[in-house]
Design a protein around this motif. Structure first.
Motif, PDB file in Angstrom:
ATOM      1  N   LEU A 189     -25.392  64.432 -14.544  1.00 48.30           N
ATOM      2  CA  LEU A 189     -26.066  65.306 -14.260  1.00 48.30           C
ATOM      3  C   LEU A 189     -25.174  66.527 -15.444  1.00 48.30           C
ATOM      4  O   LEU A 189     -26.342  67.666 -16.396  1.00 48.30           O
ATOM      5  CB  LEU A 189     -25.975  66.066 -12.764  1.00 48.30           C
ATOM      6  CG  LEU A 189     -27.130  64.991 -12.147  1.00 48.30           C
ATOM      7  CD1 LEU A 189     -25.835  65.136 -10.791  1.00 48.30           C
ATOM      8  CD2 LEU A 189     -28.552  65.456 -12.437  1.00 48.30           C
ATOM      9  N   GLU A 190     -23.794  66.235 -16.462  1.00 41.99           N
ATOM     10  CA  GLU A 190     -23.599  67.306 -16.627  1.00 41.99           C
ATOM     11  C   GLU A 190     -24.042  67.046 -18.659  1.00 41.99           C
ATOM     12  O   GLU A 190     -24.591  68.331 -18.992  1.00 41.99           O
ATOM     13  CB  GLU A 190     -21.800  66.716 -17.008  1.00 41.99           C
ATOM     14  CG  GLU A 190     -20.840  66.965 -16.017  1.00 41.99           C
ATOM     15  CD  GLU A 190     -20.210  66.650 -16.313  1.00 41.99           C
ATOM     16  OE1 GLU A 190     -18.886  67.119 -15.268  1.00 41.99           O
ATOM     17  OE2 GLU A 190     -19.524  65.808 -16.650  1.00 41.99           O
ATOM     18  N   ASP A 208     -22.567  73.015  -5.860  1.00 43.52           N
ATOM     19  CA  ASP A 208     -20.624  73.141  -6.831  1.00 43.52           C
ATOM     20  C   ASP A 208     -20.239  72.656  -6.306  1.00 43.52           C
ATOM     21  O   ASP A 208     -19.029  71.217  -7.101  1.00 43.52           O
ATOM     22  CB  ASP A 208     -20.579  74.783  -7.265  1.00 43.52           C
ATOM     23  CG  ASP A 208     -21.675  75.492  -8.012  1.00 43.52           C
ATOM     24  OD1 ASP A 208     -22.022  74.483  -9.322  1.00 43.52           O
ATOM     25  OD2 ASP A 208     -21.480  76.367  -8.379  1.00 43.52           O
ATOM     26  N   LYS A 209     -19.680  72.778  -4.950  1.00 46.43           N
ATOM     27  CA  LYS A 209     -18.685  71.745  -4.221  1.00 46.43           C
ATOM     28  C   LYS A 209     -19.002  70.143  -3.986  1.00 46.43           C
ATOM     29  O   LYS A 209     -17.937  70.151  -4.400  1.00 46.43           O
ATOM     30  CB  LYS A 209     -18.784  72.547  -2.623  1.00 46.43           C
ATOM     31  CG  LYS A 209     -17.949  71.874  -1.607  1.00 46.43           C
ATOM     32  CD  LYS A 209     -17.308  73.242  -0.276  1.00 46.43           C
ATOM     33  CE  LYS A 209     -15.943  72.300   0.243  1.00 46.43           C
ATOM     34  NZ  LYS A 209     -16.428  71.594   1.108  1.00 46.43           N
ATOM     35  N   PHE A 210     -20.238  70.306  -3.666  1.00 45.61           N
ATOM     36  CA  PHE A 210     -20.294  69.269  -3.964  1.00 45.61           C
ATOM     37  C   PHE A 210     -20.122  68.128  -4.807  1.00 45.61           C
ATOM     38  O   PHE A 210     -19.383  67.350  -4.997  1.00 45.61           O
ATOM     39  CB  PHE A 210     -22.433  68.592  -2.991  1.00 45.61           C
ATOM     40  CG  PHE A 210     -22.120  67.082  -3.778  1.00 45.61           C
ATOM     41  CD1 PHE A 210     -21.885  66.034  -2.371  1.00 45.61           C
ATOM     42  CD2 PHE A 210     -23.135  66.649  -4.601  1.00 45.61           C
ATOM     43  CE1 PHE A 210     -22.243  64.943  -3.141  1.00 45.61           C
ATOM     44  CE2 PHE A 210     -23.910  65.496  -4.684  1.00 45.61           C
ATOM     45  CZ  PHE A 210     -23.153  64.631  -3.711  1.00 45.61           C
ATOM     46  N   GLY A 215     -16.148  64.838  -9.276  1.00 45.43           N
ATOM     47  CA  GLY A 215     -15.497  65.054 -10.611  1.00 45.43           C
ATOM     48  C   GLY A 215     -16.372  65.459 -11.834  1.00 45.43           C
ATOM     49  O   GLY A 215     -16.326  64.893 -12.875  1.00 45.43           O
ATOM     50  N   VAL A 216     -17.574  66.135 -11.191  1.00 43.71           N
ATOM     51  CA  VAL A 216     -18.554  66.190 -11.547  1.00 43.71           C
ATOM     52  C   VAL A 216     -19.190  67.897 -12.075  1.00 43.71           C
ATOM     53  O   VAL A 216     -18.774  68.780 -10.734  1.00 43.71           O
ATOM     54  CB  VAL A 216     -20.068  66.340 -11.107  1.00 43.71           C
ATOM     55  CG1 VAL A 216     -21.117  66.867 -12.345  1.00 43.71           C
ATOM     56  CG2 VAL A 216     -20.255  64.894 -11.287  1.00 43.71           C
ATOM     57  N   VAL A 217     -19.237  68.869 -13.446  1.00 39.50           N
ATOM     58  CA  VAL A 217     -19.156  69.798 -12.891  1.00 39.50           C
ATOM     59  C   VAL A 217     -20.442  70.846 -14.167  1.00 39.50           C
ATOM     60  O   VAL A 217     -20.345  70.200 -15.185  1.00 39.50           O
ATOM     61  CB  VAL A 217     -17.234  70.703 -13.656  1.00 39.50           C
ATOM     62  CG1 VAL A 217     -17.829  72.773 -13.526  1.00 39.50           C
ATOM     63  CG2 VAL A 217     -16.621  70.673 -12.915  1.00 39.50           C
ATOM     64  N   LEU A 218     -21.361  71.947 -13.601  1.00 42.31           N
ATOM     65  CA  LEU A 218     -22.392  71.783 -13.813  1.00 42.31           C
ATOM     66  C   LEU A 218     -22.011  72.847 -14.855  1.00 42.31           C
ATOM     67  O   LEU A 218     -21.814  74.692 -14.495  1.00 42.31           O
ATOM     68  CB  LEU A 218     -23.851  71.403 -13.470  1.00 42.31           C
ATOM     69  CG  LEU A 218     -24.387  70.634 -12.379  1.00 42.31           C
ATOM     70  CD1 LEU A 218     -25.150  70.990 -12.163  1.00 42.31           C
ATOM     71  CD2 LEU A 218     -24.559  69.659 -13.302  1.00 42.31           C
ATOM     72  N   ASN A 219     -22.770  72.562 -16.183  1.00 42.83           N
ATOM     73  CA  ASN A 219     -22.663  74.245 -16.653  1.00 42.83           C
ATOM     74  C   ASN A 219     -24.072  74.587 -17.102  1.00 42.83           C
ATOM     75  O   ASN A 219     -25.166  74.306 -17.965  1.00 42.83           O
ATOM     76  CB  ASN A 219     -21.830  74.116 -17.815  1.00 42.83           C
ATOM     77  CG  ASN A 219     -20.679  73.929 -18.174  1.00 42.83           C
ATOM     78  OD1 ASN A 219     -20.250  74.610 -17.551  1.00 42.83           O
ATOM     79  ND2 ASN A 219     -20.134  72.707 -18.538  1.00 42.83           N
TER      80      ASN A 219
END
Length: 301
Positions: A189-190, A208-210, A215-219
């Motif tokens: 998804l990143e 965002d928390k899920f 280990g995933v951070v979306l921008n």
């Protein structure tokens, strides 16, 4: 001067009806009790309020001046009691509710319709805003209760009642058909052009928390204020959208959008009733809550 307010009530009726006997009948007390109350009031005030006539009594000039004020105050109190009875009988009043687009459209609206049909004289005011804003309005006493989505802050003054389960999904349009038939890892998804809600919403906070826990951070490339706009942007192939499933269901059914198959499911969450225990509810607000809660318990969502 500490004067028994009952004396003023009796004074009001004697002045209004022009007689001791008529006032006694109206108040369902004895004539001597009325006469004694007037004498006591005159004694305490140090002035004569009535003079006897052949037909009863009439106010003196001092009595007329006092009566003009007492009548105004007493009749306002009676009007207040009448309005209070109307509120208790659902003949008037107002319910102030805080709700987001999501909770209003996919939970609250049918109950508002049902309540309004049953009690058309009760005013319904809905303040639209995300969950954090709704909770703040409730804390400030600007609304009676909120219909919100979790996650919610742990506050002892809040009574939280889950009323409906909801699911968050990722959806995309025809431009992203290569994603349709395969499972997508959360990490992947990143690399996708993400469309999502602004950060001030509980939906964005939950997603965002899920993802961060995995280990995933979306921008995100696009952040919007409403979920309705998110699905419209996705339908125009402007990116892959994360949204509450109900908003996308019609688009998915007609083939405009499809739901991504994730290797790890996003845990479901809830629409909740939020009530601040410090703020007493009006009769009307409690009635609406009882209607919603009764349906929830009956159907055991």
């Amino acid at each position: 001067m500490n004067i028994n307010l009952e004396y003023y009530k009796i004074f009001y009726y004697v002045g209004k009806l022009g007689g001791i006997t008529l006032a006694a009948e109206e108040l369902s007390i004895t004539q001597p009790a009325v006469s004694q109350a007037i004498k006591q009031l005159e004694k305490l005030l140090g002035i004569t309020l009535f003079v006897r006539t052949g037909k009863g009594v009439r106010l003196t000039s001092a009595g007329e001046m006092l009566y003009s004020y007492v009548a105004r105050g007493y009749e306002y109190m009676m009007l207040g009691e009448s309005k209070l009875r109307d509120m208790q009988n659902m003949e008037t009043g107002e319910i102030r509710i805080g709700a987001s687009d999501m909770t209003l459209q996919f939970y609250l609206l049918p109950y508002l319709q049902q309540f309004h049909e049953a009690y058309p004289k009760v005013k319904l005011t809905v303040t639209n805003g995300p969950t954090p804003e709704t909770l703040r309005y409730m804390q400030e006493g600007k609304i009676d209760f909120g219909v919100v989505t979790d996650p919610l802050p742990a506050k002892t003054e809040l009574e939280i009642r889950p009323v409906r389960e909801i699911a968050d999904v990722f959806v995309a349009g025809s431009k992203f058909m290569d994603l349709k038939e395969r499972e997508i890892s959360l990490k992947e998804l990143e690399s996708l052009p993400i469309i999502c809600l602004e950060k001030k919403t509980s939906t964005r906070a939950y997603m965002d928390k899920f993802l961060q826990e995995n280990g995933v951070v979306l921008n995100p490339e696009i952040e919007l204020a409403t979920s309705d706009m998110i699905v419209q942007f996705a339908a125009r192939n402007l990116g892959v959208a994360t949204v509450m499933q109900d908003f996308a269901s019609a688009y998915i059914e007609n083939g405009t959008l499809f739901q991504l198959k994730l290797k790890k499911d996003i845990p479901k969450r809830n629409i909740c009733l939020a009530i601040d225990r410090r703020n007493p509810l009006s009769v009307a607000a409690q009635c609406l809550i009882d209607i919603m809660w009764s349906y929830t318990k009956h159907n055991q969502y």
